[in-house]
Design an enzyme around this catalytic site. Structure first.
Site, PDB file in Angstrom:
ATOM      1  N   CYS A   1      42.616  51.828   7.967  1.00 23.01           N
ATOM      2  CA  CYS A   1      43.088  52.947   8.782  1.00 23.01           C
ATOM      3  C   CYS A   1      42.416  52.925  10.145  1.00 23.01           C
ATOM      4  CB  CYS A   1      42.832  54.285   8.092  1.00 23.01           C
ATOM      5  SG  CYS A   1      41.092  54.741   8.080  1.00 23.01           S
TER       6      CYS A   1
ATOM      7  N   ASP B   1      44.403  34.562  47.657  1.00 23.03           N
ATOM      8  CA  ASP B   1      44.904  35.872  47.213  1.00 23.03           C
ATOM      9  C   ASP B   1      43.965  36.551  46.221  1.00 23.03           C
ATOM     10  OD1 ASP B   1      47.333  35.521  48.669  1.00 23.03           O
ATOM     11  OD2 ASP B   1      48.079  34.235  47.057  1.00 23.03           O
TER      12      ASP B   1
ATOM     13  N   ASP C   1      52.360  37.927  48.609  1.00 24.03           N
ATOM     14  CA  ASP C   1      51.972  36.764  49.399  1.00 24.03           C
ATOM     15  C   ASP C   1      53.262  36.005  49.734  1.00 24.03           C
ATOM     16  OD1 ASP C   1      50.400  34.554  50.415  1.00 24.03           O
ATOM     17  OD2 ASP C   1      50.886  33.523  48.544  1.00 24.03           O
TER      18      ASP C   1
END
Length: 758
Positions: free
Chosen positions: A30, A650, A445
């Site tokens: 559980c 980037d 980009d």
């Protein structure tokens, strides 16, 4: 194997290099189990961080390998009744997840048998309890039939509850064990000693049918839940199924078969037509076409010759070849994709952290409510006070279900991540999946994101006859093949695509900053820029000048091919815009998302690309720090920003963005930083990823709503809230059925995501 409970918290210093690893967990039943395991691991000396996911039965741990080993963590969990799969001893098993899958299959079959037998034995108990209570010895018959249901078929609930209690913890097993155990023992006492109640003027009620049916219903609910949960991890199973179990290697000129888990770097592997490639490597001999759609998303098979790289999980077509293994086991591209998906499915969305806190205190609170219910009924219940107090408190314990709460978020995340993988979107963590739907600004980009990221000859205009074209094309090929200029490769590829083959030149010279020259059959030829033409005293005609001017306005590089007396051809080279970029940007803007372009390229090129895709807002000549600063600037305006890029330049902006997306054909660093990766490098996938986020968050909210509503309504009704109004008391059997249904309904709702249209 047992250990003392760990109460001290020893964290490795921040300077220590931590190991991050995901392990399969066994015996979780559980959501509260996941909280217990996470608590034990987090409080283990040497463990810096632990995250346990109930839905996919895994634990992701960051630890100091000098202070704690996986085996040590395994001992900690074994002491409270769970297990961690940390090693694979069987060479026929590729990894620890195979061990977990086998264990889960055995557990499912065992649970299935227990559920069937619990149902078979419970039916006569219910029939006797409802219709034949006047039969002699009926209570003894029911006690004999229900005892094996409760204490044998339901023994796992009692065993797990005891292990939890030893360490002051509680979970769903605690609720089931308390409710059914109390109901059975109370009924057994009344069966064996009815005079105790008769002498006090009360009837000795028995609830054997309630105890037996609760076990049967809860077992059925767990069975359906396990089956549904297995469907949420279909994406992982599909990815794992891409790797064959066995391979054929060449040793000493002899071919032999062995399990894929035993292959080593440097071994030569044989691949036949139609077979899956087992590991990453380089072709040694032979040639074929390979279906790499699993990695690239492209449907067209890729030609493979000597020296070409092949990847695990891709499918060989008609040819046969041998290749040398370079990356095996967890180092292959396929293994890395699987690991990324597993970690994403195991990661927790921010909302899940709150749900975990609720699940952690849920069971103790429910036990408290059950005790309070018992006390109130004893005080206000009249002549049947004890019986009603017992039944209502048992019903409260039965109906309360932390599992629906615990499954609400992780099952939706698992299906969402799997849906993403099916659509070539790799999602690293749940946070980005939960945040994506809020994105209202996208920064793109240019190179490799909007454009192909590779120079291509977009135009080739010959100014000679067809006959001369056939004679001069090999000369142009030969000149550019020897050139070291990066744009020369684009010309070679264009000519090669037209089935042109180079010729042998009599001489070659590189002219720095201008181009190249070479001699062929007593004629000197030139390939280069306008400056080279001027040096050679060649003037472009009006047609050539017009072409060059138009191409330069489109930010294309113009290249001339000439001999000593005239211009033979004019070429335009550019990084072409992807076919899908304009459509993808239009889709994002239609959804109300602001789209920006950032590039390190010059303003003219940036403007031409922006115009081609319908963008008005762009920044040119941007350094990596400028890209990150622009993302920060948008965030300061209150925008939720997604950054999409493919290069090392980037990475800073990707790290700054709220949601970071890398193009699959970009740099490894960009993909490491980004939280999502688009395998196909198709910008249309960005809109799909954001839509997937929206659908996943909707599913999480639906799941949490129903899980909370179920408990908020169910527990008061079970406690007898309606009794003063209409005399209604909820039967424990119905409570067990309702509890089972709540978990199954949450998982089933999550599975609907698999059919969602992105």
């Amino acid at each position: 194997m047992t250990t003392e409970p760990i109460t001290s918290l020893t964290k490795p210093p921040t300077s220590v290099r931590l190991t991050r690893q995901t392990f399969p967990v066994l015996e979780m039943t559980c959501a509260a189990c996941a909280v217990s395991i996470e608590s034990m691991l987090t409080n283990t000396p040497g463990v810096a961080k632990a995250a346990v996911n109930y839905a996919n039965q895994s634990a992701t741990v960051e630890y100091d390998s000098k202070e704690i080993t996986p085996a040590g963590m395994q001992q900690v969990l074994q002491s409270i009744g769970y297990d961690l799969v940390v090693d694979v001893e069987d060479p026929h098993r590729a990894n620890v997840w195979d061990v977990q899958q086998e264990a889960q299959e055995r557990q499912y079959e065992s649970l299935k048998k227990r559920t069937i037998w619990a149902g078979i034995l419970s039916v006569p108990v219910v029939v006797l309890g409802m219709l034949f209570m006047t039969l002699p010895y009926v209570n003894y018959i029911m006690m004999v039939l229900s005892a094996p249901v409760v204490f044998w078929l339901g023994r796992s609930y009692f065993i797990n509850a005891w292990k939890q209690a030893r360490y002051g913890k509680a979970n769903m097993d605690t609720l089931v064990a308390l409710s059914t155990g109390i109901a059975f023992l109370f009924s057994a006492f009344n069966t064996l000693n009815p005079a105790f109640w008769i002498s006090r003027g009360q009837h000795p009620h028995v609830y054997f049918e309630a105890a037996a049916v609760v076990i049967a219903f809860i077992s059925l609910g767990k069975l359906l839940e396990e089956r549904a949960k297995s469907n949420t991890s279909l994406a992982i199973k599909k990815l794992m199924g891409l790797q064959p179990k066995t391979i054929r290697i060449i040793e000493g000129g002899i071919e032999r078969e062995l399990p894929v888990a035993q292959v080593r770097v440097g071994q030569v592997i044989v691949v036949r037509p139609g077979e899956k490639i087992p590991v990453d490597g380089v072709v040694e001999s032979g040639e074929s076409f390979v279906d790499e759609s699993m990695i690239s998303g492209e449907a067209i098979p890729v030609a493979k010759q000597t020296g070409e790289v092949v990847f695990a999980g891709t499918i060989n077509q008609k040819g046969a070849f041998r290749f040398t293994a370079q990356k095996v086991g967890g180092e292959t591209v396929l293994a890395q994709i699987i690991r990324m998906v597993q970690e994403a499915q195991g990661s927790k969305a921010p909302v899940q952290k709150l749900v975990d806190k609720i699940a952690g205190i849920f069971v103790p609170v429910v036990i408290g409510i059950a005790v309070l219910t018992f006390g109130v009924w004893m005080f206000l219940g009249g002549e049947n006070a004890f019986t009603q107090a017992l039944m209502t408190s048992v019903t409260v314990l039965v109906i309360a279900c932390p599992c629906a709460l615990g499954l609400a978020t992780p099952t939706a995340i698992m299906v969402g991540v799997g849906k993403g993988a099916d659509n070539n979107i790799l999602i690293k963590d749940a946070e980005s999946l939960e945040l994506g739907y809020k994105v209202n600004a996208v920064v793109l980009d240019k190179t490799g994101t909007i454009t192909e990221g590779k120079p291509t000859v977009t135009d080739l205009v010959w100014q000679v006859s067809e006959t001369e074209i056939a004679r001069l094309s090999p000369v142009l090929y030969a000149l550019e093949a020897q050139s070291e200029h990066p744009l020369a490769d684009a010309v070679v590829e264009r000519l090669r695509a037209n089935r042109v083959v180079g010729t042998a030149l009599d001489g070659f010279e590189s002219l720095t900053g201008r181009g190249v020259s070479g001699r062929f059959q007593h004629t000197t030829y030139f390939v280069g820029n306008a400056r080279l033409l001027t040096e050679q005293g060649l003037a472009a005609n009006l047609a050539s000048q017009t072409l060059a001017t138009n191409w330069q306005q489109e930010a294309k590089t113009v290249v001339y091919f000439a001999d000593q007396t005239r211009i033979l051809a004019v070429l335009a080279i550019a990084d072409p815009v992807k076919e899908t970029s304009r459509e993808a940007i239009h889709t994002l803007r239609k959804r109300g998302i602001s789209v920006y372009m950032m590039t390190g390229d010059n303003a003219q090129t940036a403007g031409a690309v922006a115009k081609a895709v319908g963008l008005s807002d762009f920044r040119a000549e941007a350094l990596p720090v400028d890209k990150a600063a622009f993302v920060k600037e948008l965030q300061a305006q209150g925008k939720v920003v997604a950054m999409i890029g493919d290069g090392i330049n980037d990475s800073q902006a990707l790290a700054q963005a709220d949601v970071s997306i890398a193009m699959g054909r970009g740099s490894d660093i960009a993909m490491d930083v980004a939280k999502m990766t688009l395998i196909t490098s198709d910008l249309n996938s960005v809109a799909k990823a954001l839509q997937l986020s929206k659908k996943t968050v909707q599913t999480i909210r639906q799941n949490l709503f129903w899980a909370f509503i179920y408990n908020l309504i169910g527990i008061p009704v079970a406690a007898g809230l309606l009794y003063p109004i209409n005399g209604f008391l909820l039967n424990p059997m119905l409570a067990g059925a309702a509890m089972a249904l709540s978990s199954v309904s949450v998982v089933s709702n999550s599975l609907r995501l698999r059919r969602a249209k992105l």
